[in-house]
Design a protein around this motif. Structure first.
Motif, PDB file in Angstrom:
ATOM      1  N   PRO A 398       0.820  -1.224   0.000  1.00  0.00           N
ATOM      2  CA  PRO A 398       0.000   0.000   0.000  1.00  0.00           C
ATOM      3  C   PRO A 398       0.853   1.273   0.000  1.00  0.00           C
ATOM      4  CG  PRO A 398      -0.878  -1.601   1.555  1.00  0.00           C
ATOM      5  CD  PRO A 398       0.442  -2.149   1.090  1.00  0.00           C
ATOM      6  N   ALA A 399       1.984   1.231   0.697  1.00  0.00           N
ATOM      7  CA  ALA A 399       2.874   2.405   0.688  1.00  0.00           C
ATOM      8  C   ALA A 399       3.524   2.561  -0.677  1.00  0.00           C
ATOM      9  CB  ALA A 399       3.939   2.276   1.774  1.00  0.00           C
ATOM     10  N   LEU A 400       3.972   1.452  -1.261  1.00  0.00           N
ATOM     11  CA  LEU A 400       4.644   1.542  -2.564  1.00  0.00           C
ATOM     12  C   LEU A 400       3.700   2.062  -3.644  1.00  0.00           C
ATOM     13  CD1 LEU A 400       6.811  -1.720  -2.733  1.00  0.00           C
ATOM     14  CD2 LEU A 400       7.464   0.575  -2.000  1.00  0.00           C
ATOM     15  N   LEU A 401       2.423   1.773  -3.476  1.00  0.00           N
ATOM     16  CA  LEU A 401       1.444   2.230  -4.463  1.00  0.00           C
ATOM     17  C   LEU A 401       0.902   3.620  -4.132  1.00  0.00           C
ATOM     18  CD1 LEU A 401      -0.561  -1.082  -5.050  1.00  0.00           C
ATOM     19  CD2 LEU A 401       1.420  -0.202  -6.309  1.00  0.00           C
ATOM     20  N   GLY A 402       1.375   4.171  -3.021  1.00  0.00           N
ATOM     21  CA  GLY A 402       0.913   5.499  -2.629  1.00  0.00           C
ATOM     22  C   GLY A 402      -0.492   5.494  -2.055  1.00  0.00           C
ATOM     23  N   GLU A 403      -0.971   4.311  -1.672  1.00  0.00           N
ATOM     24  CA  GLU A 403      -2.327   4.226  -1.127  1.00  0.00           C
ATOM     25  C   GLU A 403      -2.334   4.409   0.383  1.00  0.00           C
ATOM     26  OE1 GLU A 403      -3.406   0.408  -2.636  1.00  0.00           O
ATOM     27  OE2 GLU A 403      -3.731   1.182  -4.670  1.00  0.00           O
ATOM     28  N   SER A 404      -1.152   4.327   0.966  1.00  0.00           N
ATOM     29  CA  SER A 404      -1.051   4.507   2.416  1.00  0.00           C
ATOM     30  C   SER A 404       0.249   5.234   2.720  1.00  0.00           C
ATOM     31  CB  SER A 404      -1.048   3.136   3.100  1.00  0.00           C
ATOM     32  OG  SER A 404      -0.553   3.254   4.415  1.00  0.00           O
ATOM     33  N   GLY A 405       0.207   6.051   3.760  1.00  0.00           N
ATOM     34  CA  GLY A 405       1.424   6.751   4.168  1.00  0.00           C
ATOM     35  C   GLY A 405       2.232   5.924   5.145  1.00  0.00           C
ATOM     36  N   ALA A 406       1.683   4.753   5.516  1.00  0.00           N
ATOM     37  CA  ALA A 406       2.362   3.939   6.524  1.00  0.00           C
ATOM     38  C   ALA A 406       3.165   2.840   5.851  1.00  0.00           C
ATOM     39  CB  ALA A 406       1.334   3.322   7.470  1.00  0.00           C
ATOM     40  N   GLY A 407       4.409   2.721   6.227  1.00  0.00           N
ATOM     41  CA  GLY A 407       5.234   1.620   5.745  1.00  0.00           C
ATOM     42  C   GLY A 407       5.493   0.670   6.884  1.00  0.00           C
ATOM     43  N   ARG A 408       6.756   0.368   7.135  1.00  0.00           N
ATOM     44  CA  ARG A 408       7.078  -0.493   8.262  1.00  0.00           C
ATOM     45  C   ARG A 408       7.275   0.370   9.517  1.00  0.00           C
ATOM     46  NH1 ARG A 408      11.774  -3.642   8.576  1.00  0.00           N
ATOM     47  NH2 ARG A 408      11.478  -4.874   6.685  1.00  0.00           N
ATOM     48  N   GLU A 409       7.253  -0.289  10.679  1.00  0.00           N
ATOM     49  CA  GLU A 409       7.394   0.488  11.912  1.00  0.00           C
ATOM     50  C   GLU A 409       8.845   0.670  12.307  1.00  0.00           C
ATOM     51  OE1 GLU A 409       4.879  -1.412  14.770  1.00  0.00           O
ATOM     52  OE2 GLU A 409       3.087  -0.741  13.687  1.00  0.00           O
ATOM     53  N   HIS A 410       9.659  -0.290  11.944  1.00  0.00           N
ATOM     54  CA  HIS A 410      11.079  -0.175  12.280  1.00  0.00           C
ATOM     55  C   HIS A 410      11.904  -0.859  11.219  1.00  0.00           C
ATOM     56  CE1 HIS A 410      10.952  -4.370  13.558  1.00  0.00           C
ATOM     57  NE2 HIS A 410       9.829  -4.075  14.196  1.00  0.00           N
ATOM     58  N   LEU A 411      13.186  -0.524  11.201  1.00  0.00           N
ATOM     59  CA  LEU A 411      14.078  -1.070  10.189  1.00  0.00           C
ATOM     60  C   LEU A 411      15.503  -1.125  10.736  1.00  0.00           C
ATOM     61  CD1 LEU A 411      14.173  -1.059   6.643  1.00  0.00           C
ATOM     62  CD2 LEU A 411      15.885   0.548   7.406  1.00  0.00           C
ATOM     63  N   VAL A 412      16.159  -2.259  10.521  1.00  0.00           N
ATOM     64  CA  VAL A 412      17.546  -2.378  10.974  1.00  0.00           C
ATOM     65  C   VAL A 412      18.466  -1.858   9.870  1.00  0.00           C
ATOM     66  CG1 VAL A 412      19.382  -3.973  11.668  1.00  0.00           C
ATOM     67  CG2 VAL A 412      17.040  -4.315  12.497  1.00  0.00           C
ATOM     68  N   GLN A 413      19.414  -1.016  10.261  1.00  0.00           N
ATOM     69  CA  GLN A 413      20.423  -0.517   9.326  1.00  0.00           C
ATOM     70  C   GLN A 413      21.720  -1.269   9.583  1.00  0.00           C
ATOM     71  OE1 GLN A 413      18.895   3.484  10.619  1.00  0.00           O
ATOM     72  NE2 GLN A 413      19.882   4.107   8.724  1.00  0.00           N
ATOM     73  N   HIS A 414      22.491  -1.468   8.532  1.00  0.00           N
ATOM     74  CA  HIS A 414      23.629  -2.376   8.614  1.00  0.00           C
ATOM     75  C   HIS A 414      24.819  -1.791   7.864  1.00  0.00           C
ATOM     76  CE1 HIS A 414      25.387  -6.375   6.903  1.00  0.00           C
ATOM     77  NE2 HIS A 414      25.939  -6.125   8.056  1.00  0.00           N
ATOM     78  N   ALA A 415      25.927  -1.667   8.600  1.00  0.00           N
ATOM     79  CA  ALA A 415      27.175  -1.223   7.964  1.00  0.00           C
ATOM     80  C   ALA A 415      28.288  -1.978   8.679  1.00  0.00           C
ATOM     81  CB  ALA A 415      27.342   0.286   8.110  1.00  0.00           C
ATOM     82  N   GLY A 416      28.211  -3.293   8.647  1.00  0.00           N
ATOM     83  CA  GLY A 416      29.063  -4.104   9.510  1.00  0.00           C
ATOM     84  C   GLY A 416      28.451  -4.120  10.900  1.00  0.00           C
ATOM     85  N   LEU A 418      25.310  -2.634  13.510  1.00  0.00           N
ATOM     86  CA  LEU A 418      23.880  -2.452  13.288  1.00  0.00           C
ATOM     87  C   LEU A 418      23.367  -1.196  13.978  1.00  0.00           C
ATOM     88  CD1 LEU A 418      22.620  -6.105  13.952  1.00  0.00           C
ATOM     89  CD2 LEU A 418      23.264  -5.063  11.770  1.00  0.00           C
ATOM     90  N   ALA A 419      22.270  -0.678  13.452  1.00  0.00           N
ATOM     91  CA  ALA A 419      21.541   0.414  14.089  1.00  0.00           C
ATOM     92  C   ALA A 419      20.070   0.151  13.831  1.00  0.00           C
ATOM     93  CB  ALA A 419      21.954   1.757  13.496  1.00  0.00           C
ATOM     94  N   ILE A 420      19.209   0.895  14.479  1.00  0.00           N
ATOM     95  CA  ILE A 420      17.784   0.704  14.206  1.00  0.00           C
ATOM     96  C   ILE A 420      17.073   2.040  14.084  1.00  0.00           C
ATOM     97  CG2 ILE A 420      17.176   0.389  16.660  1.00  0.00           C
ATOM     98  CD1 ILE A 420      15.161  -1.830  15.522  1.00  0.00           C
ATOM     99  N   ARG A 421      16.154   2.075  13.180  1.00  0.00           N
ATOM    100  CA  ARG A 421      15.309   3.246  12.951  1.00  0.00           C
ATOM    101  C   ARG A 421      13.887   2.835  13.315  1.00  0.00           C
ATOM    102  NH1 ARG A 421      13.715   7.287   8.612  1.00  0.00           N
ATOM    103  NH2 ARG A 421      12.002   8.153   9.859  1.00  0.00           N
ATOM    104  N   ALA A 422      13.215   3.652  14.104  1.00  0.00           N
ATOM    105  CA  ALA A 422      11.791   3.419  14.389  1.00  0.00           C
ATOM    106  C   ALA A 422      11.141   4.782  14.530  1.00  0.00           C
ATOM    107  CB  ALA A 422      11.597   2.598  15.657  1.00  0.00           C
TER     108      ALA A 422
END
Ligand code: NG6
Ligand code: CA
Length: 492
Positions: A398-416, A418-422
Motif C-alpha cells: 500500500p505504501a509503494l502504491l501510494g495508497e497509504s502513508g504507513a510503511g514499516r514500523e522499524h528497520l535495521v540498518q547495517h554497515a558491519g 547495526l543500528a535501528i530506525r523506528a
C-alpha cells in the motif's frame, strides 16, 4: 500462459527494477542535486512517487543485494560482506527470491548488469559453464558483470558463459596471489590512466588496475567506456523479446561505482566532475529503459522502480579527481556519512516508483526497505510466502502504491555494525568495531563510540546525540534491535 501485461487496465504489471551502484541520497535531480542534470529521473519523479524514507539493507553492495533478493536481512547471513570476484554463489540454489516468486506468478525473469553475489560452487572454471548462478534462484535470463567493475574477472557472463571467449586464450582468475607474467598496477604504474588511492593495484585491464588477478580472455575483456551501452542494450533487448508473459527485469548498473569511466559522450557533461558524469550516464540508461517501454506500449502497466544499493562515496580507490571536482555538490544531500557508514548517508536511498496505471504522482515519507520488495511483490502478484521465506520482508505494497502513508514500523540498518530506525528515532548501540571509512562528511564512527540516539525529525544530519536526554527511548530501541536480531526474523 498468462496474457502479456500491456497497457490494458487490470493486467498484472511488468516490473522493472533499476538498481544503481553507489548513487547517494543527494546525487540526482529529484533529491536536490543542481550541479548534475538528470532529466530522465526528473521525468520519472514527476510521473511517479518519490520516497524520502527508503533504505538499502546495507551500506555496501553484496549484503544489500542479498537482502533485496531474499527478503532476509544480510546481517543474519555469515559471509555476506563485499565478495571477491571468485566467490561461490552466496544465495543457496533453490532459495525463494524475488525472482523465483515472480517466476511462480508466471513472469519471465531476467537480470542484466552487476551481480556481486558470487557464482559457481567454488573454484570456478570461467572457460566452462559457470554454474550455479541466477538460473538457480529464479532468473530465466542473465547477462552479468560477475562481481564489480573494479574486480576481476573483467568479462561479461551471459547465461553462464563468458561472452566472446576464445577457447585458445583461456581465462584464469585468482585472488591473493599474482599470476606470473601478468602486468599489475603496483609494478607497472606507467601503464595506468590513474593511480589507485587505496588497493586496486593488481591486474591491469584497459589501463585500469583492478582488485584481483586475471590472465587470458583478451578478446572477451570489457571496455569500461562501453559498459553502460552494452548492458543497457541487453536490458532493452530483454524488454523487446517479451511477447507472452508479464516480465520482471532486474537491471543493475555499474554506474556510478569505480572505476568511473563514462563513455566520452558523457565526459564533462556535469559541473561536478567524473563521478557526476557517471550519473549523467546512469540517467541516460534510465531514459533508454523508459523509451523501450514506451516503444513497446508498456509504459502504463509497468511498475518501474529506481534505487541504489548503498550510499555515496567520493574517493573509492582511484585518483580520478572526483573529490577535487565536487564543486559544492553534496552526494549524500543533507545526510551524514555515505557508503560504509552506519549514519543515514550509508543506507538511505533515492527510491522512485512509477506505474501510471496505479500509482499517483507524489512524495511519500513512508518507511520502506529494499528488503520489503519480496513480500510486497508477492502480495501484488498473489503468491503466498511461507513463514520461512522472506523472514524480514514486510508487505508495504500500500505504501509503494501510494495508497497509504504507513510503511514499516522499524528497520535495521547495517554497515558491519547495526543500528535501528523506528519512527523519528535512530539508535546506534555502542559497538566493538567501527563503521565507515574514506568519508568526507563525518561518516566515520570509531570502535567503542558511545551509544547514539538521534531525532531525525529535527536532526536529519545526526549531529545532536540525545541519548542522555531520552534514556528511555534509547533503552526501548536497544531492546527492539536485540529482539529483531535474536528472533532470527522480524516479519510476523
Ligand atoms: C572495497 C573497495 C572499493 C569497492 C568496494 C565494494 C578497496 C580499497 N576498496 O573493498 O573500491 O570496490 O569494496 O563496493 O579495495 S560495493 O559497492 O560493491 O560494495
Ligand atoms: Ca555499491
Amino acid at each position: 500462459m498468462l496474457p502479456r501485461a500491456t497497457g490494458a487496465p487490470g493486467g498484472r504489471p511488468n516490473i522493472v527494477l533499476i538498481y544503481a551502484d553507489d548513487i547517494g541520497y543527494g546525487d540526482t535531480g529529484p533529491y536536490g542535486a543542481t550541479r548534475v542534470r538528470t532529466p530522465n529521473l526528473d521525468r520519472m519523479a514527476a510521473q511517479g512517487l518519490r520516497f524520502t524514507n527508503a533504505y538499502c539493507s546495507s551500506a555496501t553492495c553484496t549484503p544489500s543485494r542479498y537482502s533485496l533478493l531474499t527478503g532476509e536481512y544480510a546481517f543474519r547471513k555469515p559471509g555476506s560482506g563485499v565478495l571477491p570476484g571468485d566467490a561461490p554463489m552466496l544465495i543457496e540454489p533453490g532459495r525463494t527470491t524475488v525472482a523465483s516468486v515472480l517466476k511462480k506468478a508466471g513472469y519471465a525473469t531476467g537480470v542484466v548488469g552487476k551481480w556481486h553475489l558470487g557464482l559457481g560452487a567454488g573454484n570456478v572454471d570461467w572457460n566452462a559453464e559457470v554454474k550455479p548462478g541466477p538460473e538457480a534462484i529464479g532468473f530465466d535470463y542473465s547477462f552479468l558483470i560477475p562481481a564489480t567493475g573494479d574486480r576481476t574477472p573483467c568479462v561479461y557472463v551471459e547465461n553462464g558463459r563468458v561472452v566472446g571467449l576464445d577457447p585458445n586464450d583461456p581465462i584464469t582468475v585468482q585472488y591473493g596471489k599474482p599470476i606470473p607474467g601478468e602486468p599489475t598496477g603496483v609494478n607497472n604504474p606507467g601503464m595506468l590512466r590513474w593511480f589507485p588511492s587505496h588497493g586496486h593495484d593488481q591486474t591491469i585491464v584497459n589501463g585500469i588496475s583492478r582488485i584481483g588477478y586475471m590472465k587470458g580472455g583478451e578478446a572477451a575483456r570489457w571496455v569500461d567506456e562501453g559498459m553502460a551501452d552494452t548492458i543497457t542494450r541487453k536490458a532493452t533487448d530483454f524488454i523487446a523479446k517479451q511477447q507472452e508473459n508479464p516480465f520482471f527485469l532486474y537491471f543493475s548498473t555499474h554506474d556510478i561505482h569505480v572505476p568511473r569511466v563514462p563513455h566520452p559522450r558523457f565526459q564533462g557533461k556535469s559541473e561536478c566532475g567524473i563521478r557526476c558524469d557517471a550519473t549523467v550516464q546512469f540517467d541516460w540508461s534510465v531514459g533508454r529503459i523508459m523509451d523501450a517501454l514506451e516503444r513497446h506500449d508498456l509504459t502504463r502497466n509497468t511498475l518501474l522502480i529506481v534505487m541504489s544499493d548503498n550510499g555515496p562515496v567520493v574517493d573509492d580507490g582511484y585518483e580520478d579527481g572526483a573529490f577535487e571536482d565536487l564543486n559544492g555538490h553534496l552526494p549524500a544531500g543533507p545526510l551524514r556519512g555515505g557508503k560504509y557508514s552506519i549514519y543515514e548517508g550509508g543506507t538511505r536511498t533515492p527510491f522512485l516508483v512509477k506505474w501510471p496505471e496505479r500509482v499517483k504522482p507524489g512524495v511519500s515519507d513512508a518507511l520502506v526497505g529494499q528488503v520489503d520488495l519480496m513480500a510486497s511483490l508477492a502480495a501484488l502478484t498473489e503468491v503466498g510466502l511461507s513463514g520461512q521465506e522472506g523472514v524480514d520482508s514486510f508487505n508495504v505494497l500500500p505504501a509503494l502504491l501510494g495508497e497509504s502513508g504507513a510503511g514499516r514500523e522499524h528497520l535495521v540498518q547495517h554497515a558491519g555494525i547495526l543500528a535501528i530506525r523506528a519512527g523519528k528515532w535512530k539508535y546506534i548501540p555502542k559497538a566493538d568495531r567501527g563503521s565507515g571509512s574514506l568519508h568526507w562528511n563525518g561518516g566515520n564512527r570509531p570502535a567503542n563510540a558511545p551509544e547514539e540516539l538521534y531525532d531525525l525529525e529535527v536532526d536529519l544530519g545526526e549531529r545532536n546525540n540525545v541519548v542522555q536526554k531520552y534514556p528511555q527511548v534509547a533503552k526501548r530501541m536497544a531492546a527492539l534491535l536485540e529482539k529483531v536480531v535474536k528472533e532470527g526474523r522480524s516479519r510476523n
